[in-house]
Design a protein around this motif. Structure first.
Motif, short mmCIF file in Angstrom:
data_model
loop_
_atom_site.label_atom_id
_atom_site.label_comp_id
_atom_site.label_asym_id
_atom_site.label_seq_id
_atom_site.Cartn_x
_atom_site.Cartn_y
_atom_site.Cartn_z
N LEU A 34 4.34 1.49 -15.42
CA LEU A 34 5.18 2.65 -15.41
C LEU A 34 4.44 3.83 -16.35
CD1 LEU A 34 7.81 4.37 -14.48
CD2 LEU A 34 8.90 3.65 -16.43
N GLU A 35 3.94 4.76 -15.55
CA GLU A 35 2.88 5.97 -16.44
C GLU A 35 3.92 6.89 -16.85
OE1 GLU A 35 -0.96 6.64 -14.71
OE2 GLU A 35 -0.06 5.55 -12.71
N LEU A 90 12.17 5.76 -8.77
CA LEU A 90 11.77 6.57 -7.58
C LEU A 90 10.87 5.95 -6.58
CD1 LEU A 90 11.26 10.05 -9.00
CD2 LEU A 90 13.37 9.34 -7.93
N PHE A 91 10.02 5.32 -6.99
CA PHE A 91 9.25 4.52 -6.04
C PHE A 91 8.52 3.33 -6.85
CE2 PHE A 91 7.11 8.20 -7.93
CZ PHE A 91 5.81 7.68 -8.66
N HIS A 92 7.88 2.43 -6.30
CA HIS A 92 7.35 1.34 -6.82
C HIS A 92 6.30 1.73 -7.76
CE1 HIS A 92 5.61 -2.73 -7.24
NE2 HIS A 92 6.61 -3.30 -6.51
N THR A 93 6.23 1.03 -9.04
CA THR A 93 5.26 1.52 -9.98
C THR A 93 4.98 0.08 -10.38
OG1 THR A 93 7.34 1.33 -11.60
CG2 THR A 93 6.62 3.47 -10.87
N LEU A 144 0.93 -1.18 0.14
CA LEU A 144 0.07 0.03 -0.14
C LEU A 144 0.89 1.22 0.10
CD1 LEU A 144 -2.90 0.97 0.15
CD2 LEU A 144 -2.72 1.01 2.59
N GLN A 145 0.78 2.11 -0.99
CA GLN A 145 1.54 3.24 -1.15
C GLN A 145 1.14 4.53 -0.98
OE1 GLN A 145 2.77 4.25 -5.24
NE2 GLN A 145 5.01 3.26 -4.78
N VAL A 204 13.68 -0.21 -7.09
CA VAL A 204 13.39 1.04 -6.55
C VAL A 204 14.61 1.09 -5.09
CG1 VAL A 204 11.86 2.29 -4.88
CG2 VAL A 204 11.04 0.85 -7.02
N PRO A 205 15.20 2.10 -5.07
CA PRO A 205 16.19 2.46 -3.94
C PRO A 205 15.33 1.99 -2.50
CG PRO A 205 16.35 4.18 -5.54
CD PRO A 205 15.18 3.06 -5.98
#
Length: 273
Positions: free
Chosen positions: A105-106, A113-116, A81-82, A256-257
């Motif tokens: 990926l949109e 940068l974050f989970h996509t 949950l983001q 993602v880092p």
């Protein structure tokens, strides 16, 4: 990419996320509703709109806050949950439930940068003041929340608005910006359409694909306010994917880092062209 078989597999993945969300809500007594195009699909098609590439649910703000806490209290090895709190570079003021091990990926600027992963949107519903002054303050709070969440000046706004937004972002940074988001995070994600205050008081269950899920009992009122004559199909030229992902992968995710235990705010991304 973006073939009919891709769309069906995408919808099936989103449906699996809905089942997982529904289970959490059932276990914790949390009320939610199918929302926007997903509700339209349930009413008009008995499931997904055939060309729809996302799935939306909503909750009143107290239920939304309870859902965030309930999700965090349980293990979910295949989904996450983001929110802005879990992913500092995330740019929305609502939550996304994402499937691990996938990619949707949109925007190219989001890569890494974050989970996509493939997602389901979870929107909070807030009550807007009835008075003119109260509503104006509410609208301002909404706009500030969007600015401090997205963290870039709105590219389509006028020059004065963009300059003012850029100045606010320069002045309110780091912990001050996080604190401002916390104070503002009681406002709606959008003010495009206002609905009756009792819209979410009653629910019914409508068929959506192979199950039944909660919806506004006054779904006709909601859909008419949002879409007008929602029974009419759009022209064929508009029956297309809305999000148009740059990358869609059902078996891999973009790396993602790792997020540090005490995350600071990421560098502000450039405004998209």
């Amino acid at each position: 990419m973006n073939t009919r078989s891709d769309l069906r597999r995408l919808q099936d993945t989103q449906l699996s996320l809905l089942r997982e969300l529904d289970g959490v809500c059932a276990r914790h007594g949390i009320r939610y509703f199918l929302y926007a195009g997903t509700l339209l699909g349930a009413v008009r098609h008995g499931g997904f709109i055939p060309w729809d590439d996302d799935l939306d649910v909503c909750m009143e703000r107290p239920e939304y806050d309870r859902f965030l806490a309930a999700w965090a209290s349980e293990p979910h090895p295949d989904a996450l949950l983001q929110t802005k709190d879990t992913s500092p570079a995330y740019m929305n003021s609502f939550a996304k439930l994402r499937r691990r091990g996938t990619t949707f990926l949109e925007h190219g600027r989001d890569a890494g940068l974050f989970h996509t992963g493939i997602f389901l949107d979870v929107f909070p519903l807030d009550r807007c003041p009835a008075g003119g002054v109260g509503r104006a303050v509410f609208r301002l709070r909404c706009l500030l929340l969007q600015l401090f969440t997205r963290e870039y000046a709105p590219p389509r706004a006028g020059r004065v608005t963009r300059l003012g937004a850029a100045l606010l972002l320069f002045l309110v940074r780091g912990r001050a910006r996080r604190a401002a988001r916390t104070r503002l995070d009681e406002t709606a994600a959008t003010l495009r359409v206002l609905y009756p205050a009792d819209l979410a008081d009653d629910l019914c269950r409508l068929r959506f694909e192979d199950g039944e899920y909660p919806c506004f009992a006054r779904w006709d009122d909601y859909l008419t306010r949002k879409y007008g004559d929602y029974t009419r199909l759009p022209p064929p030229s508009e029956r297309v994917w809305k999000h148009r992902p740059l990358v869609l992968d059902f078996d891999r995710e973009i790396a993602v880092p790792a997020i540090p235990s005490e995350p600071g705010l990421p560098a502000e991304p450039e405004a998209p062209a």
